[in-house]
Design a protein around this motif. Structure first.
Motif: not given
Length: 99
Positions: A14-19
């Protein structure tokens, strides 16, 4: 064993904006856990009496000395250029800059 959990991996995603899929979370949990464990092992070995190094063997200057030599002429440098303008390479404009 480190404290890497699937919830932590999801949070990092979530922090890295990776699903991340559930399969990826499971795989990354194991991989990150192994990385953290290996870093901990290295930290145990690194003691104040062991000097830090960047190479496993002593290195010396690996550069050759500068020597004056023949250089290419303008014609030689441009002979295989796809497009040339007299004494320069001609290239397409980039970033919308037209000259």
């Amino acid at each position: 064993m480190s404290e890497i959990t699937p919830d932590l991996v999801r949070h990092l995603g979530v922090l890295a904006r990776i699903q991340l899929s559930d399969e990826e979370v499971t795989r990354l949990t194991g991989e990150l856990d192994a990385i953290v464990d290996n870093i901990a092992k290295v930290s145990q070995v690194a003691t104040p009496d062991v000097p830090a190094t960047s190479h496993p063997i002593p290195m010396q200057n690996v550069y050759r000395p500068d020597e004056v030599a023949e250089t290419l002429t303008t014609a030689q440098a441009l002979q295989n250029a796809p497009d040339a303008d007299g004494s320069r390479f001609r290239v397409t404009a980039i970033l919308g800059e037209e000259q």
